[in-house]
Design a protein around this motif. Sequence first.
Motif, PDB file in Angstrom:
ATOM      1  N   THR A   1       0.855  -1.182   0.000  1.00 20.91           N
ATOM      2  CA  THR A   1       0.000   0.000   0.000  1.00 20.91           C
ATOM      3  C   THR A   1       0.890   1.231   0.000  1.00 20.91           C
ATOM      4  O   THR A   1       1.788   1.350   0.838  1.00 20.91           O
ATOM      5  N   LEU A   2       0.669   2.147  -0.937  1.00 17.93           N
ATOM      6  CA  LEU A   2       1.458   3.362  -1.043  1.00 17.93           C
ATOM      7  C   LEU A   2       0.587   4.568  -0.700  1.00 17.93           C
ATOM      8  O   LEU A   2      -0.553   4.667  -1.153  1.00 17.93           O
ATOM      9  N   CYS A   3       1.126   5.480   0.099  1.00 15.89           N
ATOM     10  CA  CYS A   3       0.412   6.694   0.504  1.00 15.89           C
ATOM     11  C   CYS A   3       1.333   7.900   0.309  1.00 15.89           C
ATOM     12  O   CYS A   3       2.547   7.797   0.477  1.00 15.89           O
ATOM     13  N   LEU A   4       0.741   9.033  -0.009  1.00 18.74           N
ATOM     14  CA  LEU A   4       1.500  10.255  -0.242  1.00 18.74           C
ATOM     15  C   LEU A   4       0.784  11.434   0.399  1.00 18.74           C
ATOM     16  O   LEU A   4      -0.443  11.527   0.342  1.00 18.74           O
ATOM     17  N   HIS A   5       1.564  12.329   1.015  1.00 15.47           N
ATOM     18  CA  HIS A   5       1.004  13.597   1.486  1.00 15.47           C
ATOM     19  C   HIS A   5       1.961  14.711   1.075  1.00 15.47           C
ATOM     20  O   HIS A   5       3.115  14.738   1.500  1.00 15.47           O
ATOM     21  N   ILE A   6       1.480  15.624   0.233  1.00 12.27           N
ATOM     22  CA  ILE A   6       2.280  16.771  -0.197  1.00 12.27           C
ATOM     23  C   ILE A   6       1.983  17.940   0.736  1.00 12.27           C
ATOM     24  O   ILE A   6       0.853  18.424   0.798  1.00 12.27           O
ATOM     25  N   VAL A   7       2.992  18.384   1.472  1.00 17.09           N
ATOM     26  CA  VAL A   7       2.842  19.522   2.386  1.00 17.09           C
ATOM     27  C   VAL A   7       2.853  20.820   1.590  1.00 17.09           C
ATOM     28  O   VAL A   7       1.999  21.692   1.761  1.00 17.09           O
ATOM     29  N   ASN A   8       3.838  20.967   0.724  1.00 14.79           N
ATOM     30  CA  ASN A   8       3.916  22.070  -0.240  1.00 14.79           C
ATOM     31  C   ASN A   8       4.802  21.604  -1.395  1.00 14.79           C
ATOM     32  O   ASN A   8       5.262  20.460  -1.396  1.00 14.79           O
ATOM     33  N   LEU A   9       5.054  22.462  -2.355  1.00 17.71           N
ATOM     34  CA  LEU A   9       5.781  22.038  -3.546  1.00 17.71           C
ATOM     35  C   LEU A   9       7.244  21.706  -3.280  1.00 17.71           C
ATOM     36  O   LEU A   9       7.936  21.196  -4.168  1.00 17.71           O
ATOM     37  N   ASP A  10       7.726  21.983  -2.061  1.00 15.43           N
ATOM     38  CA  ASP A  10       9.095  21.637  -1.684  1.00 15.43           C
ATOM     39  C   ASP A  10       9.160  20.555  -0.615  1.00 15.43           C
ATOM     40  O   ASP A  10      10.249  20.214  -0.154  1.00 15.43           O
ATOM     41  N   HIS A  11       8.010  20.013  -0.218  1.00 14.23           N
ATOM     42  CA  HIS A  11       8.007  19.128   0.955  1.00 14.23           C
ATOM     43  C   HIS A  11       6.881  18.092   0.845  1.00 14.23           C
ATOM     44  O   HIS A  11       5.728  18.440   0.573  1.00 14.23           O
ATOM     45  N   ALA A  12       7.226  16.825   1.056  1.00 12.01           N
ATOM     46  CA  ALA A  12       6.215  15.765   1.018  1.00 12.01           C
ATOM     47  C   ALA A  12       6.678  14.570   1.834  1.00 12.01           C
ATOM     48  O   ALA A  12       7.870  14.426   2.148  1.00 12.01           O
ATOM     49  N   PHE A  13       5.718  13.724   2.194  1.00 12.49           N
ATOM     50  CA  PHE A  13       6.000  12.466   2.888  1.00 12.49           C
ATOM     51  C   PHE A  13       5.393  11.321   2.076  1.00 12.49           C
ATOM     52  O   PHE A  13       4.246  11.406   1.628  1.00 12.49           O
ATOM     53  N   LEU A  14       6.181  10.271   1.896  1.00 14.57           N
ATOM     54  CA  LEU A  14       5.735   9.081   1.181  1.00 14.57           C
ATOM     55  C   LEU A  14       5.836   7.879   2.107  1.00 14.57           C
ATOM     56  O   LEU A  14       6.817   7.727   2.832  1.00 14.57           O
ATOM     57  N   LYS A  15       4.808   7.036   2.094  1.00 19.40           N
ATOM     58  CA  LYS A  15       4.808   5.821   2.923  1.00 19.40           C
ATOM     59  C   LYS A  15       4.511   4.609   2.064  1.00 19.40           C
ATOM     60  O   LYS A  15       3.604   4.622   1.225  1.00 19.40           O
ATOM     61  N   ILE A  16       5.296   3.552   2.266  1.00 19.61           N
ATOM     62  CA  ILE A  16       5.032   2.260   1.634  1.00 19.61           C
ATOM     63  C   ILE A  16       4.936   1.216   2.737  1.00 19.61           C
ATOM     64  O   ILE A  16       5.862   1.077   3.538  1.00 19.61           O
ATOM     65  N   GLU A  17       3.816   0.522   2.790  1.00 16.91           N
ATOM     66  CA  GLU A  17       3.672  -0.571   3.750  1.00 16.91           C
ATOM     67  C   GLU A  17       3.560  -1.879   2.975  1.00 16.91           C
ATOM     68  O   GLU A  17       2.790  -1.985   2.013  1.00 16.91           O
ATOM     69  N   ILE A  18       4.331  -2.860   3.396  1.00 18.96           N
ATOM     70  CA  ILE A  18       4.382  -4.167   2.739  1.00 18.96           C
ATOM     71  C   ILE A  18       3.754  -5.205   3.660  1.00 18.96           C
ATOM     72  O   ILE A  18       4.014  -5.218   4.862  1.00 18.96           O
ATOM     73  N   MET A  19       2.915  -6.049   3.096  1.00 20.94           N
ATOM     74  CA  MET A  19       2.234  -7.099   3.864  1.00 20.94           C
ATOM     75  C   MET A  19       2.378  -8.428   3.134  1.00 20.94           C
ATOM     76  O   MET A  19       2.578  -8.459   1.920  1.00 20.94           O
ATOM     77  N   ASN A  20       2.253  -9.514   3.870  1.00 21.83           N
ATOM     78  CA  ASN A  20       2.243 -10.824   3.235  1.00 21.83           C
ATOM     79  C   ASN A  20       1.105 -10.885   2.234  1.00 21.83           C
ATOM     80  O   ASN A  20       0.003 -10.374   2.481  1.00 21.83           O
ATOM     81  N   HIS A  21       1.357 -11.490   1.094  1.00 18.83           N
ATOM     82  CA  HIS A  21       0.334 -11.576   0.053  1.00 18.83           C
ATOM     83  C   HIS A  21      -0.864 -12.387   0.535  1.00 18.83           C
ATOM     84  O   HIS A  21      -0.716 -13.466   1.113  1.00 18.83           O
ATOM     85  N   ASP A  22      -2.053 -11.845   0.311  1.00 13.13           N
ATOM     86  CA  ASP A  22      -3.293 -12.535   0.657  1.00 13.13           C
ATOM     87  C   ASP A  22      -3.613 -13.537  -0.450  1.00 13.13           C
ATOM     88  O   ASP A  22      -4.072 -13.174  -1.535  1.00 13.13           O
ATOM     89  N   ALA A  23      -3.357 -14.824  -0.156  1.00  8.71           N
ATOM     90  CA  ALA A  23      -3.542 -15.863  -1.174  1.00  8.71           C
ATOM     91  C   ALA A  23      -4.999 -16.018  -1.584  1.00  8.71           C
ATOM     92  O   ALA A  23      -5.302 -16.527  -2.663  1.00  8.71           O
ATOM     93  N   THR A  24      -5.924 -15.567  -0.717  1.00  5.72           N
ATOM     94  CA  THR A  24      -7.349 -15.692  -1.041  1.00  5.72           C
ATOM     95  C   THR A  24      -7.837 -14.527  -1.885  1.00  5.72           C
ATOM     96  O   THR A  24      -8.926 -14.560  -2.441  1.00  5.72           O
ATOM     97  N   GLY A  25      -7.021 -13.470  -1.940  1.00  6.26           N
ATOM     98  CA  GLY A  25      -7.417 -12.299  -2.709  1.00  6.26           C
ATOM     99  C   GLY A  25      -6.912 -12.383  -4.140  1.00  6.26           C
ATOM    100  O   GLY A  25      -6.324 -13.385  -4.554  1.00  6.26           O
TER     101      GLY A  25
END
Length: 312
Positions: free
Chosen positions: A257-281
């Motif tokens: 899952t990837l998430c992004l928050h842009i504070v302004n045009l010079d500043h941002a935070f990016l998050k990547i969370e990794i999980m075990n693959h859901d074999a049923t999905g």
Amino acid sequence: NIPCTRCVHLSLKCARHESRQGQGPKKRKSKKDAAMVSEESVVRLSANKKWPHHYGFHFVIRHWVAIAVSRRSFSLLKMASALAENTGITMDMVLSGENMFDDAHVSHKRGDRTMHYLPDIILKPIREQQTSGDPLQLSEIPTHILKDWKMEVTTAETQRWIFCREIRCGSSRFFLSEAFQKDIISWEKVQQAWEENKQGQEVKDLWMSAAGKPQFAKCLFQLFRHYERPDATSKPVELLGTKIHTASTGEKHVDCTLCLHIVNLDHAFLKIEIMNHDATGPDAVVDDDTFLLGIMQGIEDNSEFEALLGIL
């Protein structure tokens, strides 16, 4: 009414007509039914020079310019130029801050909308460039961003595979959860790869599979595409059924899952969370994005993916 010799010879009923011989073919005007135009065509047409006020694209171009100059990378500067050209974003909009966004959404430096930090980056030799810093702490990420990301500053977060990056004025800082460092890659190795900036040994190469890089890039592009305005709601993007490299078990099948928050045009935070693959999905990856193809038209090979992954 004497029939012509041609009609007599062919046993046809002779009808009077005026010859257009020598006048060339008649051009007929026709109107194409809008419903007949494919969605893909509409997307491609709308992508070309139709986004001069797209907030997310402004951020990407401004960031690429800063990174390209600090890394002395003409190839990345080419990518920034191509994206700007294809979206109609001018150099004055990027460098001088002559855009429609209010001051708070342009720069962290009050009263200065320009890329005020760029001259210093330009004049310093590459050996003196400062493109990183100390480890990013969760407590430094604004509370409202953590809330949007369903995170808290607690020890429980350290057991999730989380990678965060702060992007600010051409430099980057990284947060890697305890579990991420134990099972995937350490902060020290990420920092070393970022500072050395060697081809084939960059941050993304430490844990992304070769097949997964274009998929990650498309997800990143979708994150920025969602940011049409400064007040746009940050929408997570999911990447299902991709593969990464881990320190403990080698190649692993995961969901991200990837998430992004842009504070302004010079500043941002990016998050990547990794999980075990859901074999049923569903075992699927992000679909091809015709919008991406339209926006990045004219760029050869898959180099736009590598440029997008420069965000990581």
